[in-house]
Design a protein around this motif. Structure first.
Motif, PDB file in Angstrom:
ATOM      1  N   ARG A  73      -9.459 -11.983   6.473  1.00 23.47           N
ATOM      2  CA  ARG A  73     -10.181 -13.133   5.939  1.00 23.47           C
ATOM      3  C   ARG A  73      -9.255 -13.969   5.064  1.00 23.47           C
ATOM      4  N   LEU A  74      -9.163 -15.274   5.333  1.00 26.29           N
ATOM      5  CA  LEU A  74      -8.339 -16.181   4.525  1.00 26.29           C
ATOM      6  C   LEU A  74      -9.075 -16.518   3.238  1.00 26.29           C
ATOM      7  N   ILE A  75      -8.373 -16.351   2.080  1.00 25.30           N
ATOM      8  CA  ILE A  75      -9.025 -16.598   0.794  1.00 25.30           C
ATOM      9  C   ILE A  75      -8.322 -17.689  -0.026  1.00 25.30           C
ATOM     10  N   GLY A  76      -7.274 -18.306   0.540  1.00 27.10           N
ATOM     11  CA  GLY A  76      -6.607 -19.354  -0.218  1.00 27.10           C
ATOM     12  C   GLY A  76      -5.251 -19.705   0.356  1.00 27.10           C
ATOM     13  N   THR A  77      -4.516 -20.538  -0.399  1.00 26.04           N
ATOM     14  CA  THR A  77      -3.205 -21.029   0.045  1.00 26.04           C
ATOM     15  C   THR A  77      -2.209 -20.924  -1.110  1.00 26.04           C
ATOM     16  N   SER A  78      -0.962 -20.557  -0.767  1.00 23.11           N
ATOM     17  CA  SER A  78       0.126 -20.544  -1.748  1.00 23.11           C
ATOM     18  C   SER A  78       1.250 -21.426  -1.211  1.00 23.11           C
ATOM     19  N   ALA A  79       1.510 -22.527  -1.917  1.00 20.82           N
ATOM     20  CA  ALA A  79       2.583 -23.444  -1.528  1.00 20.82           C
ATOM     21  C   ALA A  79       3.590 -23.542  -2.668  1.00 20.82           C
ATOM     22  N   ALA A  80       4.790 -24.029  -2.348  1.00 18.33           N
ATOM     23  CA  ALA A  80       5.819 -24.185  -3.374  1.00 18.33           C
ATOM     24  C   ALA A  80       5.317 -25.127  -4.454  1.00 18.33           C
ATOM     25  N   GLY A  81       5.313 -24.661  -5.690  1.00 16.77           N
ATOM     26  CA  GLY A  81       4.813 -25.457  -6.802  1.00 16.77           C
ATOM     27  C   GLY A  81       3.322 -25.388  -6.977  1.00 16.77           C
ATOM     28  N   HIS A  82       2.633 -24.727  -6.053  1.00 18.82           N
ATOM     29  CA  HIS A  82       1.175 -24.601  -6.115  1.00 18.82           C
ATOM     30  C   HIS A  82       0.805 -23.196  -5.653  1.00 18.82           C
ATOM     31  N   GLY A  83       1.139 -22.229  -6.485  1.00 20.38           N
ATOM     32  CA  GLY A  83       0.910 -20.838  -6.108  1.00 20.38           C
ATOM     33  C   GLY A  83      -0.559 -20.442  -6.160  1.00 20.38           C
ATOM     34  N   PHE A  84      -0.892 -19.375  -5.441  1.00 24.38           N
ATOM     35  CA  PHE A  84      -2.244 -18.802  -5.448  1.00 24.38           C
ATOM     36  C   PHE A  84      -2.316 -17.824  -6.608  1.00 24.38           C
ATOM     37  N   SER A  85      -3.236 -18.040  -7.526  1.00 24.36           N
ATOM     38  CA  SER A  85      -3.284 -17.256  -8.759  1.00 24.36           C
ATOM     39  C   SER A  85      -4.139 -16.010  -8.652  1.00 24.36           C
ATOM     40  N   PHE A  97       3.600 -20.654   2.360  1.00 23.76           N
ATOM     41  CA  PHE A  97       4.691 -21.475   2.882  1.00 23.76           C
ATOM     42  C   PHE A  97       6.007 -21.036   2.242  1.00 23.76           C
ATOM     43  N   THR A  98       7.089 -21.377   2.916  1.00 21.62           N
ATOM     44  CA  THR A  98       8.415 -20.942   2.472  1.00 21.62           C
ATOM     45  C   THR A  98       8.673 -21.338   1.019  1.00 21.62           C
ATOM     46  N   GLY A  99       9.115 -20.376   0.227  1.00 20.17           N
ATOM     47  CA  GLY A  99       9.439 -20.623  -1.176  1.00 20.17           C
ATOM     48  C   GLY A  99       8.287 -20.444  -2.126  1.00 20.17           C
ATOM     49  N   ALA A 100       7.090 -20.267  -1.598  1.00 17.70           N
ATOM     50  CA  ALA A 100       5.921 -20.131  -2.462  1.00 17.70           C
ATOM     51  C   ALA A 100       5.822 -18.710  -3.020  1.00 17.70           C
ATOM     52  N   PRO A 101       5.166 -18.549  -4.194  1.00 22.90           N
ATOM     53  CA  PRO A 101       4.989 -17.213  -4.766  1.00 22.90           C
ATOM     54  C   PRO A 101       4.109 -16.337  -3.871  1.00 22.90           C
ATOM     55  N   VAL A 102       4.505 -15.082  -3.735  1.00 18.33           N
ATOM     56  CA  VAL A 102       3.700 -14.110  -2.999  1.00 18.33           C
ATOM     57  C   VAL A 102       2.592 -13.622  -3.925  1.00 18.33           C
ATOM     58  N   PRO A 103       1.332 -13.745  -3.548  1.00 20.07           N
ATOM     59  CA  PRO A 103       0.221 -13.355  -4.438  1.00 20.07           C
ATOM     60  C   PRO A 103       0.245 -11.862  -4.752  1.00 20.07           C
ATOM     61  N   ASP A 104      -0.284 -11.540  -5.906  1.00 17.89           N
ATOM     62  CA  ASP A 104      -0.438 -10.130  -6.254  1.00 17.89           C
ATOM     63  C   ASP A 104      -1.242  -9.420  -5.176  1.00 17.89           C
ATOM     64  N   GLY A 105      -0.866  -8.201  -4.906  1.00 17.40           N
ATOM     65  CA  GLY A 105      -1.569  -7.404  -3.904  1.00 17.40           C
ATOM     66  C   GLY A 105      -0.940  -7.479  -2.527  1.00 17.40           C
TER      67      GLY A 105
END
Length: 409
Positions: A73-85, A97-105
């Motif tokens: 299930r997709l729960i959000g998006t993590s982009a460079a400069g706009h990480g998923f918190s 996307f490339t360069g974006a923070p990897v979410p916890d978990g």
């Protein structure tokens, strides 16, 4: 040859006479290109500062994406400069996307080529292993790590590293002040009309370009006549300008009209050496005038430029604290034509290069090697080095060259 010192010894004496590197100053990154670092540069931050995705795709838990056909299930998006918190739980995924923070978990990246998006879910086409396509925090460097050491010359790649490490300004050596004085009644400045027995001065421009590329600030003393008073006035100007190095062009020999050495002696020159076992450039002079280093180059244009490469450039680099100032910049090549045995002087022959990928360049010396011929030097691509007393050589033999089509630093 009697009275001539070898090239290596002459260079060693020049470098040994450098009293120490010039003082440091701090400049913005945008003004630091080509400058020499005056202190080590330590990272102020960690790069990357967080685990980052190396690919476009989906941040997932590896255990959830270990089997083809699994649906997440997709729960959000993590982009460079706009990480998923938020945090990824079992059965969940985040578009990344490339360069974006990897979410916890998350502990893996399911690349988009191995996934199929279906509305609010994503289906695993090819399974992914844990830690795949994740750049760990500090993969590049960590805070407190020494990244650049003093004495390095700053170029595009090193400036980029300093910027990424959090340094908007850098400590560098100030540019050494190099005074350049052309001498001779036969010279006129470019743009002036020479008399029938005069020529246009070119050496000062060439040596100035070499010095600028090596990191110097140029003080142009113009052209001094063959007159003790005119020379003494020029030397005083160099001292008043606080030059670190005075380079004279021509007049360093001992002919009736070669007055530079005698005029310098009147001012208190401590002569280091005069005359080197070198072709072109035998009448090379070196010494100190108080705190100012002095190098007297021959008047012939090719001699002046070759000696500028061999002696002036290393001296300027040494003034900036470059530990590699005197290193050998030659490289191997193959001789392009037969050559007779050499005499007692090292010969720096102007040569053309033929380059074939995967092979050593073939260096063919020009037939005409007169030290007055700028056209030959202008079309040459390398200096072919022949050692003193080197025996006759044949085409195809190994040789050493200094390329003229590359930057000095």
């Amino acid at each position: 040859m009697s009275g001539l010192i070898p090239v290596a010894e002459a260079l060693a004496r020049v470098l040994a006479s450098v009293p120490g590197h010039v003082e440091a100053e701090t400049v913005p990154l945008a003004h630091a290109s080509g400058r020499t670092l005056a202190a080590d540069i330590v990272a102020t931050r960690t790069q990357p500062p967080f685990p980052a995705s190396a690919m476009d795709g989906y941040a997932v838990r590896g255990a959830d994406a270990a089997s083809p056909g699994a649906t997440l299930r997709l729960i959000g998006t993590s982009a460079a400069g706009h990480g998923f918190s938020g945090r990824i739980g079992p059965g969940e995924a985040v578009r990344i996307f490339t360069g974006a923070p990897v979410p916890d978990g998350a502990d893996a990246i399911l690349i988009q080529e191995d996934a199929q998006a279906e509305g609010e879910t994503v289906r695993v086409v090819e399974p992914v292993e844990p830690n795949r396509f994740i750049r760990r925090a500090g993969l590049d460097f960590t805070a407190g790590e020494t990244l650049l050491t003093q004495g390095l010359t700053l170029d595009a790649r090193r400036l980029a590293l300093a910027a990424a490490a959090g340094h908007p300004r850098l400590p560098v050596r100030r540019r050494p002040r190099v005074a350049i004085l052309a001498t001779g009644d036969e010279l006129v400045a470019p743009g002036e009309n020479p008399a029938w027995d005069q020529i246009v001065a070119s050496n000062s421009l060439a040596v100035g370009a070499l010095a600028t590329e090596a990191g110097a600030e140029i003080i142009d003393l113009g052209i001094a006549a063959d007159d003790h008073a005119a020379l003494a006035y020029a030397f005083r100007r160099a001292r008043e300008a606080r030059a670190d190095l005075l380079v004279t062009l021509g007049g360093a020999s001992v002919g009736d009209h070669d007055l530079v050495q005698a005029a310098l002696a009147r001012e208190g020159l401590e002569l280091g050496f005069w005359r080197v076992a070198l072709r072109p450039g035998k009448p090379l002079m070196h010494g100190r005038l108080g705190d100012m280093l002095v190098i007297g180059l021959p008047g012939n244009p090719v001699s002046s430029i070759v000696c500028g490469l061999l002696f002036v450039v290393p001296a300027i680099r040494a003034l900036q604290g470059d530990p590699r100032a005197g290193e050998d910049r030659s490289e191997p090549a193959t001789l392009g034509r037969d050559l007779p045995a050499n005499d007692g002087r090292a010969d720096y022959m102007r040569a053309r290069l033929a380059v074939t990928p995967g092979q050593l360049p073939v260096a063919t010396p020009e037939q005409r090697q007169d030290s007055s011929m700028l056209a030959v030097l202008g079309h040459a691509e390398a200096l072919l080095i022949r050692a003193p007393h080197e025996p006759a050589a044949r085409a195809g033999d190994p040789c050493r060259i200094i390329r003229l089509d590359r930057r000095l630093l």
